[in-house]
Design a protein around this motif. Structure first.
Motif, PDB file in Angstrom:
ATOM      1  N   SER A 175       7.103  -4.983   1.349  1.00 33.25           N
ATOM      2  CA  SER A 175       6.841  -3.746   0.595  1.00 33.25           C
ATOM      3  C   SER A 175       6.692  -2.512   1.476  1.00 33.25           C
ATOM      4  N   GLN A 224       7.689   0.944   1.776  1.00 27.12           N
ATOM      5  CA  GLN A 224       8.224   1.859   0.790  1.00 27.12           C
ATOM      6  C   GLN A 224       8.927   3.053   1.430  1.00 27.12           C
ATOM      7  N   ARG A 243       8.950   6.656   0.698  1.00 27.40           N
ATOM      8  CA  ARG A 243       8.295   7.710  -0.057  1.00 27.40           C
ATOM      9  C   ARG A 243       8.853   9.062   0.404  1.00 27.40           C
ATOM     10  N   ARG A 283       9.415   7.992  -5.314  1.00 27.96           N
ATOM     11  CA  ARG A 283       9.579   6.614  -4.864  1.00 27.96           C
ATOM     12  C   ARG A 283      11.052   6.286  -4.671  1.00 27.96           C
ATOM     13  N   ALA A 297      11.510  -0.183  -2.040  1.00 30.45           N
ATOM     14  CA  ALA A 297      10.789  -0.861  -0.957  1.00 30.45           C
ATOM     15  C   ALA A 297      11.645  -1.982  -0.405  1.00 30.45           C
ATOM     16  N   ASN A 326       4.193   7.705   5.721  1.00 34.83           N
ATOM     17  CA  ASN A 326       5.472   7.303   5.162  1.00 34.83           C
ATOM     18  C   ASN A 326       6.184   8.509   4.554  1.00 34.83           C
ATOM     19  N   LEU A 344      15.818   4.189   1.377  1.00 35.94           N
ATOM     20  CA  LEU A 344      15.672   2.938   2.117  1.00 35.94           C
ATOM     21  C   LEU A 344      16.601   2.872   3.320  1.00 35.94           C
TER      22      LEU A 344
END
Length: 301
Positions: free
Chosen positions: A106, A108, A110, A133, A136, A238, A243
């Motif tokens: 997880s 993430q 952000r 978001r 993740a 973060n 990703l």
């Protein structure tokens, strides 16, 4: 008398007295003392001063857990021996390697609503609280304990398939492909749990030996030290667009880390292990000692 009753109340769990709280604070203790008629009126600072005399801090807590693994010492010693380059009493050869492996889940992406601001004179780095978001991912890593080398990969999830993909990535490259033995130290997570995981790895790579830490003892796995470094130096704070940027940052950090890293100075020895287990035995209730505490003598059989 008031002081004694205040301290006695502080040494009880609020739920035991019918108060819907998990922990006492000084203002709540002061309020309860007044409500019970123990004092006419009292301030939180006075309660705090009374408690300080006996170093009572009911607003704090520490967690603990009983040892449930009957083979705790034997399994822990096997891991510690590998760190010292020994297995079953025999020193490891130059063509034998020890890897510490696990998954960091997880992570993430952000995306902050406003760009992070670099630190300046008398000003810390600033990171916007609001973010979008971006999903993740999981970061799977095998760390060569004695060569201080990281081998990692990013996956959308964890599991047997993704863990074996990491094993395939590592074991098909030198020096591990041609090694006499490669020991993989792992915890008891679902991706590599039990005898089936040992057999599965040995069937795919006969020179690979899976070694489990005791249950609830992943702190013995050196990969957790690396993951704490990743958390502090890469993940926090973060602020990633997506990703793909997370993956790129993690891959870049691997190269950066491998260029300069030295092996961790692991100082916890089997003597420390015995001392730890002896201390736990002293604090384990007699009626649970048989099921939850492990004595060094019993673990050797």
């Amino acid at each position: 008398m008031q002081v004694a009753e205040a301290k006695a109340l502080a040494c009880q769990l609020p739920a035991e007295t019918g108060i819907p709280l998990s922990r006492w604070s000084c203002p709540e203790l002061a309020s309860e003392l007044t409500a019970r008629g123990i004092t006419d009126s009292i301030s939180a600072s006075t309660v705090r001063r009374w408690l300080r005399e006996d170093a009572l801090k009911p607003w704090q807590y520490r967690s603990w857990i009983f040892i449930r693994d009957p083979d705790f010492r034997a399994r822990a010693q096997r891991v510690l021996d590998l760190y010292a380059r020994t297995f079953e009493g025999v020193p490891l050869g130059e063509d034998e390697y020890v890897l510490s492996s696990d998954e960091k889940t997880s992570i993430q992406a952000r995306c902050r609503c406003h760009p992070s601001l670099a630190p300046g004179q008398t000003r810390a780095m600033r990171v916007n609280h609001e973010y979008g978001r971006g999903g993740a991912l999981a970061y799977l890593v095998a760390y060569d304990v004695h060569r201080a080398e990281i081998h990692g990969r990013c996956e959308s999830t964890t599991g047997i398939v993704t863990f074996m993909a990491l094993v395939e990535q590592v074991m098909t490259q030198e020096p591990y492909a041609g090694a006499k033995r490669v020991f993989w130290i792992v915890d008891n997570g679902s991706s590599h749990r039990g005898r089936r995981s040992i057999d599965r790895m040995a069937a795919r790579f006969p020179n690979a030996v899976l070694v489990h830490t005791p249950v609830h003892a992943s702190w013995l796995n050196q990969i957790e030290i690396f993951f704490s470094i990743v958390q502090r130096k890469v993940v926090s704070p973060n602020d990633f667009t997506d990703l793909a940027e997370v993956r790129e940052r993690l891959r870049g950090f691997e190269d950066h880390y491998n260029a300069t890293a030295q092996p961790f100075q692991w100082r916890f020895t089997t003597s420390d292990l015995d001392n730890l287990l002896a201390r736990l035995d002293r604090h384990t209730p007699a009626d649970r000692q048989g099921e939850s505490s492990v004595t060094p003598a019993a673990a050797e059989h």
